[in-house]
Design an enzyme around this catalytic site. Structure first.
Site, PDB file in Angstrom:
ATOM      1  N   GLU A 120       0.843  -1.194   0.000  1.00 23.84           N
ATOM      2  CA  GLU A 120       0.000   0.000   0.000  1.00 23.84           C
ATOM      3  C   GLU A 120       0.876   1.240   0.000  1.00 23.84           C
ATOM      4  O   GLU A 120       2.075   1.189   0.313  1.00 23.84           O
ATOM      5  CB  GLU A 120      -0.920   0.004   1.226  1.00 23.84           C
ATOM      6  CG  GLU A 120      -0.182  -0.070   2.549  1.00 23.84           C
ATOM      7  CD  GLU A 120      -1.083  -0.420   3.722  1.00 23.84           C
ATOM      8  OE1 GLU A 120      -1.271   0.452   4.578  1.00 23.84           O
ATOM      9  OE2 GLU A 120      -1.579  -1.569   3.784  1.00 23.84           O
ATOM     10  N   LYS A 122       2.391   4.836   1.259  1.00 21.09           N
ATOM     11  CA  LYS A 122       2.683   5.432   2.567  1.00 21.09           C
ATOM     12  C   LYS A 122       2.309   6.915   2.523  1.00 21.09           C
ATOM     13  O   LYS A 122       3.013   7.724   1.934  1.00 21.09           O
ATOM     14  CB  LYS A 122       4.158   5.272   2.931  1.00 21.09           C
ATOM     15  CG  LYS A 122       4.483   5.784   4.332  1.00 21.09           C
ATOM     16  CD  LYS A 122       5.948   5.571   4.684  1.00 21.09           C
ATOM     17  CE  LYS A 122       6.220   6.043   6.105  1.00 21.09           C
ATOM     18  NZ  LYS A 122       5.959   7.476   6.300  1.00 21.09           N
ATOM     19  N   ASP A 124       1.724  10.752   3.532  1.00 24.59           N
ATOM     20  CA  ASP A 124       2.477  11.750   4.290  1.00 24.59           C
ATOM     21  C   ASP A 124       1.479  12.624   5.032  1.00 24.59           C
ATOM     22  O   ASP A 124       1.150  13.736   4.622  1.00 24.59           O
ATOM     23  CB  ASP A 124       3.343  12.594   3.346  1.00 24.59           C
ATOM     24  CG  ASP A 124       4.394  13.394   4.096  1.00 24.59           C
ATOM     25  OD1 ASP A 124       4.574  13.153   5.301  1.00 24.59           O
ATOM     26  OD2 ASP A 124       5.040  14.262   3.479  1.00 24.59           O
ATOM     27  N   TYR A 232      -5.512   2.466   7.727  1.00 25.57           N
ATOM     28  CA  TYR A 232      -4.463   1.517   7.349  1.00 25.57           C
ATOM     29  C   TYR A 232      -4.443   0.265   8.240  1.00 25.57           C
ATOM     30  O   TYR A 232      -3.631  -0.630   8.030  1.00 25.57           O
ATOM     31  CB  TYR A 232      -3.086   2.169   7.318  1.00 25.57           C
ATOM     32  CG  TYR A 232      -2.595   2.763   8.633  1.00 25.57           C
ATOM     33  CD1 TYR A 232      -2.313   1.974   9.738  1.00 25.57           C
ATOM     34  CD2 TYR A 232      -2.372   4.135   8.734  1.00 25.57           C
ATOM     35  CE1 TYR A 232      -1.842   2.513  10.916  1.00 25.57           C
ATOM     36  CE2 TYR A 232      -1.892   4.696   9.913  1.00 25.57           C
ATOM     37  CZ  TYR A 232      -1.621   3.880  11.002  1.00 25.57           C
ATOM     38  OH  TYR A 232      -1.150   4.417  12.173  1.00 25.57           O
ATOM     39  N   LYS A 321      11.083   3.906   1.247  1.00 24.63           N
ATOM     40  CA  LYS A 321      10.997   5.353   1.025  1.00 24.63           C
ATOM     41  C   LYS A 321      11.471   5.742  -0.372  1.00 24.63           C
ATOM     42  O   LYS A 321      12.421   5.154  -0.916  1.00 24.63           O
ATOM     43  CB  LYS A 321      11.842   6.103   2.065  1.00 24.63           C
ATOM     44  CG  LYS A 321      11.382   5.962   3.513  1.00 24.63           C
ATOM     45  CD  LYS A 321      10.187   6.852   3.794  1.00 24.63           C
ATOM     46  CE  LYS A 321       9.972   7.056   5.282  1.00 24.63           C
ATOM     47  NZ  LYS A 321      10.892   7.989   5.904  1.00 24.63           N
ATOM     48  N   CYS A 415      32.375  38.914  14.081  1.00 27.88           N
ATOM     49  CA  CYS A 415      30.939  38.659  14.110  1.00 27.88           C
ATOM     50  C   CYS A 415      30.194  39.692  13.260  1.00 27.88           C
ATOM     51  O   CYS A 415      30.427  40.896  13.416  1.00 27.88           O
ATOM     52  CB  CYS A 415      30.442  38.708  15.552  1.00 27.88           C
ATOM     53  SG  CYS A 415      28.646  38.596  15.717  1.00 27.88           S
ATOM     54  N   CYS A 418      28.020  41.946  16.059  1.00 32.81           N
ATOM     55  CA  CYS A 418      28.633  42.820  17.071  1.00 32.81           C
ATOM     56  C   CYS A 418      30.080  43.177  16.776  1.00 32.81           C
ATOM     57  O   CYS A 418      30.707  43.921  17.541  1.00 32.81           O
ATOM     58  CB  CYS A 418      28.532  42.182  18.447  1.00 32.81           C
ATOM     59  SG  CYS A 418      29.597  40.726  18.645  1.00 32.81           S
ATOM     60  N   CYS A 433      31.283  33.463  17.748  1.00 35.25           N
ATOM     61  CA  CYS A 433      31.496  34.855  18.133  1.00 35.25           C
ATOM     62  C   CYS A 433      31.966  34.869  19.585  1.00 35.25           C
ATOM     63  O   CYS A 433      31.377  34.212  20.449  1.00 35.25           O
ATOM     64  CB  CYS A 433      30.195  35.644  17.977  1.00 35.25           C
ATOM     65  SG  CYS A 433      30.195  37.238  18.816  1.00 35.25           S
ATOM     66  N   CYS A 439      27.080  40.523  22.449  1.00 38.03           N
ATOM     67  CA  CYS A 439      26.542  40.370  21.092  1.00 38.03           C
ATOM     68  C   CYS A 439      25.017  40.384  21.135  1.00 38.03           C
ATOM     69  O   CYS A 439      24.401  39.539  21.799  1.00 38.03           O
ATOM     70  CB  CYS A 439      27.030  39.052  20.490  1.00 38.03           C
ATOM     71  SG  CYS A 439      26.348  38.696  18.859  1.00 38.03           S
TER      72      CYS A 439
END
Length: 675
Positions: A120, A122, A124, A232, A321, A415, A418, A433, A439
């Site tokens: 069957e 699958k 989503d 299902y 899949k 960064c 800052c 950073c 920051c």
């Protein structure tokens, strides 16, 4: 110190803990927020890596791991429903080799030459269970974490093809039907057009739209959403039902009045499975709804019973899949985002392209090493893939389309927010950073983390609101939150008097918390919820933890050198101590502070919990044991004093028996706690 030997000697353990945090985060985004941030393929890869590590290091295994839970914990806004039979997930196959292994194991176990499969599609969508009593729908629940789901009965009644009353004869007195709530592609587009006309947020894909529509607190919203349901299989039923095959079950479900997939087919043997996979793959784009694979189930019920189950999935079924959809796009720029811990994450801004059902324009590049490995540059034409996620992944660069004057990407030395220096240690692939709370980006992210539900749980304090407050100079750190006034808040955009009052109330409520939540809220690097709980249990008071030496921290279970040094560095920072002092001055507290040396009934006792408890959650049990002076461990050893066995216990109970560790039930645990 012996408990830390793997943490000190094997980097794989650090990876194991990192993956657990990531998988938990991604599950929450997918199942609860309906806003996934990585592809299905990437998630599956990380998930399989975690399973392999847990098999390699069984001492670090426990039942409530993300690999053992099917979905994510139910939202608190919905009443919880305990499934009589767990709603399990499926094993996955990603290529023909995986299918060959699956088919071979079945034939060997069943001692047959050819397996009869029910094939069957699958879907989503969002898995739910429908409970009928004497043929009438009395309850609908989401899958949740597989054991407990959310009660969505009122909303499920709004779905037009879910019958309120079953047809036909032979309906058991109690009957549970399981299936998926979906939204067809055509209706999804119509819904998004309506959202656009109303100037409301559009949904990213049909699955997210279906999940978000079903999990509304107002059923009238669900009623106006074009949802459908496809069955299902069966869950719990009270009467004896005699079925020889899965396909017979599905025919009976259809007779009772519930819709089933029109693409179900009986196939024999591996090659027929592969043929079905490619047949559906060719028709995939013409189907009215999204699918992400096909499912093969051993059709004979007797053979299913022989195969049995693993912890989170049946051994007699597998989802094969489809690979993620790929498209090409152009990298317009590479921007840098700065996170709470200072981590610099490069993000590719793409020429918008329609992939997997949505228009996408961003792709995370993870870190500098990832960019260099794939040699991604501004101006490049790249292959991207998407499988149900919001931010796709760049798979590769089409180098023959690269501009002549292109230059390799270089991570900035300062960064972008800052202008502080950027540092990259030898131990990490991440650039950070060094500005800390100087920051603005780190400040904003640390405030949002502090206010999050699992931390201080300050309801109503969202991203845009924090940015506004920071921009106006009203807050610069987490302690400033408790200086805000109703007048300050009411002046902000989209913030009326009522919202301001609600936020002030939430701030006041958050002042009474628990030590482990407070520690987690502080945002110490590598200190997640579990580690914060362990630290609070081990040290008892914040004062003792703040003064602990690295050597003492290393004695704490689950704390290795990196975490220990991070903790010590955090509390050595004068600014952090000042923030903690201010928070306590403004009234942040945790009742039941433990006085060092105080006699407690379970002082020093080591407990291990296995199985689910009925009178309290696992977190509540951990808290109560900690308050009584006990330590909760994840693994059974000779040093364990008690193993508490709840419903459906795992292998820890067997290990306890072998080691001669005392095993108690929930009633005995309550007796010890009540001492």
């Amino acid at each position: 110190m012996a408990d830390n030997k793997f943490l000190k000697n094997d980097e794989s353990i650090d990876r194991l803990y990192e993956l657990r945090k990531l998988i938990t985060k991604y599950k929450h985004e997918y199942f609860v927020l309906n806003q996934p941030t990585i592809s299905d393929a990437k998630y599956d890869s990380l998930f399989n890596e975690l399973i392999a590590l847990e098999e390699k290091f069984p001492d670090f295994f426990k039942e409530d791991l993300p690999t053992q839970l099917v979905g994510a914990m139910p939202q608190e806004a919905f009443h919880q429903v305990k499934h009589k039979i767990p709603m399990l997930s499926l094993l996955n196959a990603f290529d023909e080799k995986d299918m060959q292994n699956f088919d071979r194991k079945l034939r060997e176990k069943l001692d047959i030459n050819l397996v009869e499969y029910a094939a069957e599609i699958k879907l989503d969508g969002l898995a739910i269970s429908l409970l009928y009593e004497r043929g009438s729908l009395i309850q609908a629940a989401t899958r949740g974490d597989g054991h407990n789901g959310e009660d969505v009965t009122k909303n499920a009644r709004m779905i037009r093809n879910i019958p309120q009353k079953l047809n036909g004869t032979g309906v058991p007195e109690i009957l549970e039907i399981r299936g998926e709530v979906i939204m067809e592609r055509k209706k999804f587009k119509e819904l998004n057009n309506q959202q656009k006309l109303k100037n409301e947020k559009k949904f990213s894909n049909p699955r997210n739209a279906a999940a978000g529509s079903l999990r509304q607190l107002d059923p009238t919203i669900t009623a106006n959403r074009p949802l459908s349901f496809l069955s299902y299989g069966l869950g719990y039923y009270s009467n004896d039902l005699s079925f020889a095959k899965h396909t017979e079950i599905m025919k009976k479900i259809e007779i009772w009045g519930l819709p089933v997939s029109p693409d179900m087919k009986v196939v024999f043997g591996l090659q027929a499975c592969v043929d079905y996979y490619y047949e559906i793959g060719r028709r995939r784009s013409t189907l009215p709804y999204d699918i992400d694979g096909v499912v093969f189930k051993v059709n004979l019920i007797e053979q299913q019973n022989v195969m049995g189950f693993v912890s989170r999935a049946p051994r007699w079924a597998i989802a094969y899949k489809y690979p993620p959809e790929k498209k090409s796009s152009k990298v317009l720029s590479i921007d840098i985002q700065v996170g709470r811990t200072g981590a610099l994450t490069p993000v590719a801004r793409l020429q918008p392209v329609f992939v997997g059902g949505v228009m996408v324009s961003n792709a995370t590049l993870h870190n500098e090493d990832e960019i260099r490995r794939k040699d991604i540059r501004v101006g490049d034409t790249v292959v991207i893939r998407r499988a149900g996620d919001v931010i796709p992944e760049i798979v590769s660069v089409i180098t023959n389309k690269r501009p002549v004057n292109s230059q390799p990407f270089i991570m900035p030395k300062e960064c972008p927010v800052c202008k502080s220096a950027v540092d990259k240690s030898k131990e990490e692939s991440i650039s950070r950073c060094t500005g800390g709370l100087f920051c603005p980006s780190q400040c904003i992210q640390s405030i949002l983390h502090f206010a999050s539900r699992r931390a201080m749980d300050i309801e109503g304090l969202g991203n845009k609101l924090v940015e506004q407050l920071f921009r106006k100079g009203s807050i610069r750190n987490v302690a400033d939150l408790y200086t805000l006034t109703q007048e300050q808040l009411a002046e902000l955009d989209r913030m009326g008097d009522k919202s301001a009052v609600n936020l002030i109330t939430s701030l006041q409520k958050s002042k009474t918390t628990e030590l482990h939540r407070f520690l987690y809220a502080l945002g110490i690097r590598e200190v997640g919820e579990s580690t914060a709980r362990t630290l609070s249990t081990y040290f008892g008071t914040l004062e003792k933890l703040m003064s602990a030496r690295v050597e003492e921290l290393l004695e704490v279970p689950d704390v290795g050198p990196v975490v220990a040094n991070n903790i010590r560095a955090f509390f050595d920072e004068l600014h952090n101590r000042e923030i903690i002092n201010r928070l306590q001055y403004y009234g942040v507290n945790w009742p039941g502070k433990i006085i060092i040396g105080q006699a407690r009934p379970l002082n020093g006792k080591v407990f291990v919990l296995t199985g689910s408890l009925t009178s309290m959650s696992r977190d509540e049990a951990n808290d109560k044991l900690a308050a009584s002076g006990a330590r909760v461990s994840n693994s059974v050893s000779k040093k364990t004093d008690y193993v508490v066995v709840g419903d459906t216990p795992g292998s820890k109970a067997e290990k306890a028996e072998k080691l001669g560790v005392k095993i108690i039930d929930e009633a005995e645990l309550l007796g010890l706690l009540n001492q």
